[in-house]
Design a protein around this motif. Structure first.
Motif, short mmCIF file in Angstrom:
data_model
loop_
_atom_site.label_atom_id
_atom_site.label_comp_id
_atom_site.label_asym_id
_atom_site.label_seq_id
_atom_site.Cartn_x
_atom_site.Cartn_y
_atom_site.Cartn_z
N ALA A 1 -10.72 -22.84 19.34
CA ALA A 1 -9.36 -24.46 18.79
C ALA A 1 -8.39 -23.62 17.76
O ALA A 1 -9.06 -22.76 17.47
N GLY A 2 -7.87 -24.51 18.69
CA GLY A 2 -6.27 -23.94 17.84
C GLY A 2 -5.88 -22.93 18.50
O GLY A 2 -5.95 -22.97 19.66
N GLU A 3 -5.36 -22.20 17.61
CA GLU A 3 -5.12 -20.47 18.05
C GLU A 3 -6.15 -19.46 17.98
O GLU A 3 -6.03 -18.55 18.12
N VAL A 4 -7.34 -19.70 17.72
CA VAL A 4 -8.24 -19.05 17.82
C VAL A 4 -9.67 -19.01 18.84
O VAL A 4 -9.47 -20.20 19.05
N SER A 5 -9.81 -17.77 19.24
CA SER A 5 -11.02 -18.12 20.46
C SER A 5 -12.19 -17.07 20.20
O SER A 5 -12.03 -16.71 18.90
N TYR A 6 -13.76 -18.10 19.94
CA TYR A 6 -14.62 -17.91 19.08
C TYR A 6 -15.55 -17.45 20.48
O TYR A 6 -15.74 -17.76 21.44
N THR A 7 -16.69 -16.46 20.63
CA THR A 7 -17.17 -16.04 21.71
C THR A 7 -18.61 -15.66 20.83
O THR A 7 -18.49 -14.52 19.24
N LEU A 8 -19.65 -15.72 21.24
CA LEU A 8 -20.62 -15.10 20.94
C LEU A 8 -21.22 -14.23 22.19
O LEU A 8 -21.63 -14.70 23.42
N TYR A 9 -21.96 -13.14 21.84
CA TYR A 9 -22.30 -11.87 23.13
C TYR A 9 -23.72 -11.55 22.38
O TYR A 9 -24.22 -11.92 21.06
N ARG A 10 -24.83 -11.64 23.42
CA ARG A 10 -25.72 -10.52 22.85
C ARG A 10 -25.57 -10.10 23.83
O ARG A 10 -24.87 -8.89 24.99
N ARG A 11 -26.41 -8.53 22.87
CA ARG A 11 -26.49 -7.29 23.52
C ARG A 11 -27.71 -7.15 24.46
O ARG A 11 -28.72 -6.80 23.93
N THR A 12 -27.45 -6.27 25.27
CA THR A 12 -28.32 -5.52 25.94
C THR A 12 -28.62 -3.67 26.31
O THR A 12 -27.29 -3.89 25.79
N PRO A 13 -29.95 -3.83 26.06
CA PRO A 13 -29.70 -2.04 25.45
C PRO A 13 -28.49 -1.30 27.25
O PRO A 13 -29.06 -1.91 28.07
N ALA A 14 -28.06 -0.03 26.48
CA ALA A 14 -27.47 0.49 27.67
C ALA A 14 -28.49 1.03 28.43
O ALA A 14 -29.80 0.91 28.31
#
Length: 190
Positions: free
Chosen positions: A173-186
């Motif tokens: 959105a404009g100059e902003v990036s937004y991301t949703l991550y899902r953590r997986t166990p290492a």
């Protein structure tokens, strides 16, 4: 932010509530459109979730989570005026489940951990705190095994996140990036 120093909650039980926000330099509340997209993505998981709003600022992200059914939100904010405004807004809105911690995020993350289902990571852009904060979250045990992490950053910003944070969705959105991550166990073998 609007000229009146207010931010609007856009969904859930607190929809259309206004947050009173001090006028402070560098304060950049997440835009309504971005919050709406994020919580559409999180809709299946936010109900009953334990959330962490790091670098809380106005608290709009965390209050939006409470409004949409999160069981609890811990807000971490170092600026005393913002932390006080956040406490006042939570009390005025009678929003149960909100805990405000007045501390530096990096210092607080070095304390005893409790895993959160959803982590909202939107530091002031000038701090360039994404990689270090992500490392502290991951190494400290702050994220549930299959937790979700929202990251907001300047469009085109480059930083390294933990390898077990898998991108789920992304937008701009404009100059902003937004991301949703899902953590997986290492991987225990690595």
């Amino acid at each position: 932010m609007s000229a009146s120093g207010r931010v609007r909650i856009i969904g859930g039980t607190l929809r259309n509530s206004r947050l009173e926000v001090p006028d402070l330099p560098g304060l950049r509340p997440t835009a309504d459109r971005v919050r709406e997209t994020l919580f559409n993505w999180l809709q299946p998981v936010v109900g009953g979730a334990r959330c962490l709003d790091l670098f809380a600022g106005t608290g709009a992200l965390g209050i939006e989570a409470l409004s949409r059914g999160a069981a609890a939100v811990t807000f971490v904010e170092r600026e005393p005026r913002l932390a006080a405004a956040l406490k006042a807004n939570l009390a005025r809105l009678k929003a149960p489940g909100g805990e405000v911690v007045g501390d530096e995020a990096s210092r607080w993350l070095r304390g005893p951990a409790r895993p959160f289902d959803v982590v909202l990571l939107d530091p002031p852009f000038a701090l360039d705190a994404w990689a270090e904060t992500a490392r502290l979250l991951e190494e400290g045990g702050w994220i549930a095994a299959h937790g979700w992490i929202y990251v907001e950053a300047p469009r085109g910003a480059a930083f390294i996140l933990p390898a077990n944070w898998l991108m789920h969705r992304q937008g701009h959105a404009g100059e902003v990036s937004y991301t949703l991550y899902r953590r997986t166990p290492a991987d225990p073998l690595s």
